[in-house]
Design a protein around this motif. Structure first.
Motif, PDB file in Angstrom:
ATOM      1  N   GLY A   1      77.104  57.176 145.927  1.00 29.52           N
ATOM      2  CA  GLY A   1      76.514  57.005 147.257  1.00 29.52           C
ATOM      3  C   GLY A   1      76.299  58.309 147.985  1.00 29.52           C
ATOM      4  N   GLY A   2      76.194  58.224 149.319  1.00 32.50           N
ATOM      5  CA  GLY A   2      75.963  59.387 150.152  1.00 32.50           C
ATOM      6  C   GLY A   2      74.551  59.451 150.721  1.00 32.50           C
ATOM      7  N   LEU A   3      73.649  58.564 150.241  1.00 27.62           N
ATOM      8  CA  LEU A   3      72.279  58.559 150.725  1.00 27.62           C
ATOM      9  C   LEU A   3      72.221  57.993 152.135  1.00 27.62           C
ATOM     10  N   GLN A   4      71.493  58.688 153.018  1.00 27.01           N
ATOM     11  CA  GLN A   4      71.263  58.225 154.379  1.00 27.01           C
ATOM     12  C   GLN A   4      69.785  58.336 154.705  1.00 27.01           C
ATOM     13  N   VAL A   5      69.306  57.414 155.554  1.00 26.29           N
ATOM     14  CA  VAL A   5      67.925  57.400 156.016  1.00 26.29           C
ATOM     15  C   VAL A   5      67.947  57.482 157.534  1.00 26.29           C
ATOM     16  N   ARG A   6      67.025  58.258 158.080  1.00 30.64           N
ATOM     17  CA  ARG A   6      66.947  58.404 159.535  1.00 30.64           C
ATOM     18  C   ARG A   6      66.062  57.304 160.111  1.00 30.64           C
ATOM     19  N   TYR A   7      66.618  56.556 161.092  1.00 31.65           N
ATOM     20  CA  TYR A   7      65.904  55.454 161.719  1.00 31.65           C
ATOM     21  C   TYR A   7      66.197  55.477 163.210  1.00 31.65           C
ATOM     22  N   HIS A   8      65.171  55.630 164.029  1.00 28.47           N
ATOM     23  CA  HIS A   8      65.315  55.737 165.489  1.00 28.47           C
ATOM     24  C   HIS A   8      66.342  56.805 165.866  1.00 28.47           C
ATOM     25  N   ASP A   9      66.208  57.980 165.266  1.00 25.63           N
ATOM     26  CA  ASP A   9      67.071  59.139 165.535  1.00 25.63           C
ATOM     27  C   ASP A   9      68.541  58.915 165.207  1.00 25.63           C
ATOM     28  N   LYS A  10      68.839  57.956 164.344  1.00 25.79           N
ATOM     29  CA  LYS A  10      70.214  57.718 163.880  1.00 25.79           C
ATOM     30  C   LYS A  10      70.203  57.701 162.357  1.00 25.79           C
ATOM     31  N   TRP A  11      71.294  58.178 161.771  1.00 24.50           N
ATOM     32  CA  TRP A  11      71.422  58.183 160.318  1.00 24.50           C
ATOM     33  C   TRP A  11      72.073  56.887 159.864  1.00 24.50           C
ATOM     34  N   ILE A  12      71.393  56.177 158.966  1.00 25.39           N
ATOM     35  CA  ILE A  12      71.861  54.896 158.443  1.00 25.39           C
ATOM     36  C   ILE A  12      72.325  55.105 157.003  1.00 25.39           C
ATOM     37  N   ASP A  13      73.569  54.692 156.714  1.00 27.85           N
ATOM     38  CA  ASP A  13      74.084  54.776 155.343  1.00 27.85           C
ATOM     39  C   ASP A  13      73.399  53.741 154.461  1.00 27.85           C
ATOM     40  N   ILE A  14      73.014  54.159 153.277  1.00 25.36           N
ATOM     41  CA  ILE A  14      72.507  53.238 152.260  1.00 25.36           C
ATOM     42  C   ILE A  14      73.658  52.988 151.296  1.00 25.36           C
TER      43      ILE A  14
END
Length: 108
Positions: free
Chosen positions: A51-64
């Motif tokens: 793991g460790g992947l994150q996506v930026r959504y509405h200026d927040k980092w979301i863990d995948i």
């Protein structure tokens, strides 16, 4: 001339040994990637348990959350461009962690 060539070969061998030792140690480290978007059409990632992947959504980092064996498909900048922003390229990053070797490289 033969001594010169032998000296270069010896120096080359020492450099090769040093590089091998350095890379062997580096493979045991955990590394991540900074924020980026993929510059191609699509990127397909095969997930593992680390793991460790994150996506930026509405200026927040979301863990995948990792699902071993699952495929993650990221839309790239080129697909965003040719669809006139109908499909958006995602800003993403990979966080370093201590679970195991997490060496992530950007493709050329």
């Amino acid at each position: 001339m033969q001594r010169y060539t032998a000296g270069i070969q010896e120096a080359h061998m020492k450099l090769g040994i040093l590089l091998f030792e350095f890379l062997s140690e580096a493979l045991e480290l955990t590394m991540g990637t900074p924020m980026h978007s993929d510059d191609d059409f699509l990127t397909v990632l095969l997930q593992d348990h680390i793991g460790g992947l994150q996506v930026r959504y509405h200026d927040k980092w979301i863990d995948i959350n990792p699902v071993p064996g699952a495929l993650v498909v990221n839309i790239g900048d080129l697909l965003q461009l040719i669809t006139n922003d109908r499909f958006k390229s995602a800003e993403q990053r990979v966080l370093a962690n201590h679970v195991g070797p997490n060496l992530v490289g950007r493709h050329p």
